[in-house]
Write a protein that holds these residues in place. Structure first.
Motif, PDB file in Angstrom:
ATOM      1  N   HIS A   1       0.826  -1.208   0.000  1.00  0.00           N
ATOM      2  CA  HIS A   1       0.000   0.000   0.000  1.00  0.00           C
ATOM      3  C   HIS A   1       0.861   1.259   0.000  1.00  0.00           C
ATOM      4  O   HIS A   1       0.596   2.203  -0.740  1.00  0.00           O
ATOM      5  N   ARG A   2       1.908   1.278   0.835  1.00  0.00           N
ATOM      6  CA  ARG A   2       2.733   2.485   0.912  1.00  0.00           C
ATOM      7  C   ARG A   2       3.467   2.745  -0.398  1.00  0.00           C
ATOM      8  O   ARG A   2       3.586   3.891  -0.838  1.00  0.00           O
ATOM      9  N   VAL A   3       3.965   1.683  -1.024  1.00  0.00           N
ATOM     10  CA  VAL A   3       4.630   1.847  -2.316  1.00  0.00           C
ATOM     11  C   VAL A   3       3.642   2.388  -3.349  1.00  0.00           C
ATOM     12  O   VAL A   3       3.952   3.303  -4.124  1.00  0.00           O
ATOM     13  N   LEU A   4       2.418   1.845  -3.354  1.00  0.00           N
ATOM     14  CA  LEU A   4       1.403   2.311  -4.294  1.00  0.00           C
ATOM     15  C   LEU A   4       0.999   3.753  -4.009  1.00  0.00           C
ATOM     16  O   LEU A   4       0.657   4.506  -4.926  1.00  0.00           O
ATOM     17  N   PHE A   5       1.014   4.145  -2.736  1.00  0.00           N
ATOM     18  CA  PHE A   5       0.680   5.529  -2.383  1.00  0.00           C
ATOM     19  C   PHE A   5       1.620   6.499  -3.093  1.00  0.00           C
ATOM     20  O   PHE A   5       1.181   7.466  -3.734  1.00  0.00           O
ATOM     21  N   TRP A   6       2.933   6.260  -2.973  1.00  0.00           N
ATOM     22  CA  TRP A   6       3.896   7.141  -3.627  1.00  0.00           C
ATOM     23  C   TRP A   6       3.848   6.989  -5.135  1.00  0.00           C
ATOM     24  O   TRP A   6       4.107   7.945  -5.872  1.00  0.00           O
ATOM     25  N   GLY A   7       3.478   5.799  -5.591  1.00  0.00           N
ATOM     26  CA  GLY A   7       3.304   5.610  -7.027  1.00  0.00           C
ATOM     27  C   GLY A   7       2.165   6.446  -7.569  1.00  0.00           C
ATOM     28  O   GLY A   7       2.273   7.076  -8.624  1.00  0.00           O
ATOM     29  N   VAL A   8       1.056   6.487  -6.834  1.00  0.00           N
ATOM     30  CA  VAL A   8      -0.097   7.299  -7.238  1.00  0.00           C
ATOM     31  C   VAL A   8       0.241   8.782  -7.185  1.00  0.00           C
ATOM     32  O   VAL A   8      -0.160   9.561  -8.064  1.00  0.00           O
ATOM     33  N   LEU A   9       0.993   9.180  -6.165  1.00  0.00           N
ATOM     34  CA  LEU A   9       1.384  10.590  -6.053  1.00  0.00           C
ATOM     35  C   LEU A   9       2.203  11.026  -7.265  1.00  0.00           C
ATOM     36  O   LEU A   9       1.980  12.101  -7.835  1.00  0.00           O
ATOM     37  N   GLY A  10       3.152  10.191  -7.663  1.00  0.00           N
ATOM     38  CA  GLY A  10       3.938  10.497  -8.866  1.00  0.00           C
ATOM     39  C   GLY A  10       3.082  10.477 -10.119  1.00  0.00           C
ATOM     40  O   GLY A  10       3.267  11.284 -11.034  1.00  0.00           O
ATOM     41  N   ALA A  11       2.112   9.540 -10.150  1.00  0.00           N
ATOM     42  CA  ALA A  11       1.231   9.443 -11.318  1.00  0.00           C
ATOM     43  C   ALA A  11       0.384  10.689 -11.489  1.00  0.00           C
ATOM     44  O   ALA A  11       0.097  11.115 -12.611  1.00  0.00           O
ATOM     45  N   ILE A  12      -0.040  11.312 -10.369  1.00  0.00           N
ATOM     46  CA  ILE A  12      -0.852  12.531 -10.436  1.00  0.00           C
ATOM     47  C   ILE A  12      -0.077  13.638 -11.159  1.00  0.00           C
ATOM     48  O   ILE A  12      -0.625  14.332 -12.026  1.00  0.00           O
ATOM     49  N   VAL A  13       1.207  13.786 -10.810  1.00  0.00           N
ATOM     50  CA  VAL A  13       2.037  14.814 -11.448  1.00  0.00           C
ATOM     51  C   VAL A  13       2.224  14.506 -12.928  1.00  0.00           C
ATOM     52  O   VAL A  13       2.058  15.379 -13.794  1.00  0.00           O
ATOM     53  N   MET A  14       2.544  13.245 -13.234  1.00  0.00           N
ATOM     54  CA  MET A  14       2.773  12.872 -14.631  1.00  0.00           C
ATOM     55  C   MET A  14       1.504  13.002 -15.462  1.00  0.00           C
ATOM     56  O   MET A  14       1.551  13.442 -16.612  1.00  0.00           O
ATOM     57  N   ARG A  15       0.364  12.627 -14.878  1.00  0.00           N
ATOM     58  CA  ARG A  15      -0.898  12.741 -15.630  1.00  0.00           C
ATOM     59  C   ARG A  15      -1.234  14.200 -15.925  1.00  0.00           C
ATOM     60  O   ARG A  15      -1.738  14.519 -17.010  1.00  0.00           O
ATOM     61  N   PHE A  16      -0.980  15.083 -14.965  1.00  0.00           N
ATOM     62  CA  PHE A  16      -1.274  16.498 -15.191  1.00  0.00           C
ATOM     63  C   PHE A  16      -0.444  17.036 -16.362  1.00  0.00           C
ATOM     64  O   PHE A  16      -0.970  17.720 -17.250  1.00  0.00           O
ATOM     65  N   VAL A  17       0.835  16.704 -16.375  1.00  0.00           N
ATOM     66  CA  VAL A  17       1.719  17.164 -17.456  1.00  0.00           C
ATOM     67  C   VAL A  17       1.258  16.583 -18.791  1.00  0.00           C
ATOM     68  O   VAL A  17       1.130  17.303 -19.797  1.00  0.00           O
ATOM     69  N   ALA A  18       0.993  15.278 -18.820  1.00  0.00           N
ATOM     70  CA  ALA A  18       0.621  14.612 -20.069  1.00  0.00           C
ATOM     71  C   ALA A  18      -0.718  15.119 -20.600  1.00  0.00           C
ATOM     72  O   ALA A  18      -0.863  15.376 -21.805  1.00  0.00           O
ATOM     73  N   ILE A  19      -1.710  15.275 -19.706  1.00  0.00           N
ATOM     74  CA  ILE A  19      -3.026  15.745 -20.142  1.00  0.00           C
ATOM     75  C   ILE A  19      -2.951  17.188 -20.634  1.00  0.00           C
ATOM     76  O   ILE A  19      -3.565  17.537 -21.648  1.00  0.00           O
ATOM     77  N   THR A  20      -2.184  18.023 -19.932  1.00  0.00           N
ATOM     78  CA  THR A  20      -2.044  19.424 -20.351  1.00  0.00           C
ATOM     79  C   THR A  20      -1.402  19.515 -21.727  1.00  0.00           C
ATOM     80  O   THR A  20      -1.876  20.260 -22.603  1.00  0.00           O
ATOM     81  N   LEU A  21      -0.335  18.748 -21.946  1.00  0.00           N
ATOM     82  CA  LEU A  21       0.313  18.744 -23.263  1.00  0.00           C
ATOM     83  C   LEU A  21      -0.655  18.247 -24.333  1.00  0.00           C
ATOM     84  O   LEU A  21      -0.688  18.768 -25.454  1.00  0.00           O
ATOM     85  N   GLY A  22      -1.444  17.229 -23.982  1.00  0.00           N
ATOM     86  CA  GLY A  22      -2.415  16.704 -24.943  1.00  0.00           C
ATOM     87  C   GLY A  22      -3.458  17.740 -25.323  1.00  0.00           C
ATOM     88  O   GLY A  22      -3.800  17.887 -26.506  1.00  0.00           O
TER      89      GLY A  22
END
Length: 356
Positions: free
Chosen positions: A114-135
């Protein structure tokens, strides 16, 4: 050019008040803090009942955001939110299958998942924002770019039906190998820490634990799967806030959903094929939309009339929800039979005891 880009960037965020963005980001931050600080303060393996309740909790929160969007921004925005949420939520199951393979590959104890996935989701939020904005920027500047997104989706659907193996196995990618080669690594875990201090020749040095490689593997895997899920949501909206909010709401509950999927993975035998159908449907919708805009631009009346079929957001929501619902129901009512007769004694033994 710089002035044009600045104007486009400003317009992306001018559609909605800054208070809307701040409120949503505060909501996301509050949910993450509540999850890590209250629900999962201590490392543990949640029971199936707990995981199911947590998952329902996150689904209820996301539906609340969708309802609020519906009543404050209009029914069209509300349906776009729920369509984007459903697409991302259904496609995240594929991500979770690979996450299960990653944890098995690195032999991560279940209490740290769970803790590993928590930080994984946190990083995913940043990456998704960048990717969606560029899209959004690219599609706003050149609408036919959606054809490239559609091609990615149709190819992903093709892979699911004709190229994917039944058993998902993880192989270290180039980024994981680079981190392993350029960071001081220890092969021992230190609780849920990503780094630890090791005494080398009387000096205490900072070393990375195997969990750092796990988080890198999860982030890079999520980025790879985002090449399918992010183009897909552009079929339902071009509004940056709607795209981002629906996407983030879907991945917020990934940690709870992970433990549910891990428990019922073998029962969801038809879900992956259903995702292929969803990708093909969304890709076809985007092809029609892109070709229609091109034909209208060049005043090709006959061709624009041929591609004028418009699949509304509401119809898309019904189709996508129906496909996922039918696949889930079929998986439970008509489970696939394992051909144990064709398996070696070793394979049959491993099937009964996955830990070996």
């Amino acid at each position: 050019m710089l002035q044009y880009l600045h104007s486009m960037w400003s317009n992306l965020f001018a559609i909605h008040s800054p208070l809307v963005w701040l409120a949503f980001l505060a909501f996301v931050g509050g949910v993450l803090a509540f999850d890590l600080g209250v629900l999962n303060k201590k490392d543990h393996v949640p029971t199936m009942k707990q995981a199911a309740l947590y998952s329902l909790f996150y689904i209820a929160l996301s539906c609340g955001v969708g309802v609020l969007t519906w009543f404050t921004m209009g029914s069209a925005s509300g349906m776009q939110f729920f369509s984007g949420y459903l697409i991302e939520k259904s496609m995240s199951v594929d991500n979770l299958m690979m996450f299960i393979a990653i944890f098995a590959y690195f032999q991560v104890p279940k209490e740290y998942h769970h803790r590993v996935l928590f930080w994984g989701v946190l990083g995913a939020i940043v990456m998704r924002f960048v990717a969606i904005t560029l899209g959004v920027v690219v599609v706003s500047a050149f609408h036919p770019f959606l054809l490239i997104f559609a091609a990615l989706l149709l190819f992903a659907a093709y892979k699911i039906f004709f190229m994917d193996d039944e058993d998902e196995e993880y192989e270290e990618n180039a980024i994981v190998k680079w981190v392993a080669a350029h960071f001081r690594m220890t092969d021992k875990l230190d609780g849920h820490k990503f780094t630890t201090k090791v005494n080398k020749n009387g000096k205490w040095l900072r070393y990375a634990t195997p969990l750092l490689l796990v988080i890198v593997a999860i982030e890079t895997t999520d980025l790879m799967f985002a090449t399918d899920s992010i183009p897909a949501i552009f079929a339902v909206s071009k509004d940056l806030f709607i795209l981002f909010a629906s996407n983030i709401c879907a991945i917020l509950g990934l940690r709870a959903l992970f433990f549910v999927v891990e428990s019922v993975l073998d029962k969801l035998c038809y879900l992956k094929k259903a995702l292929g159908v969803v990708l093909a449907f969304v890709g076809f919708k985007m092809v029609l939309e892109s070709l229609h805009s091109i034909f209208v631009y060049f005043h090709w009346t006959a061709l624009s009339s041929w591609t004028s079929l418009e699949i509304s957001t509401g119809a898309s929501l019904i189709v996508i929800g129906g496909i996922i619902g039918l696949a889930s129901a079929a998986s439970l009512l008509f489970p696939a039979k394992k051909e144990e007769a064709e398996q070696s004694p070793e394979a049959a033994k491993a099937l009964k005891d996955p830990s070996k």
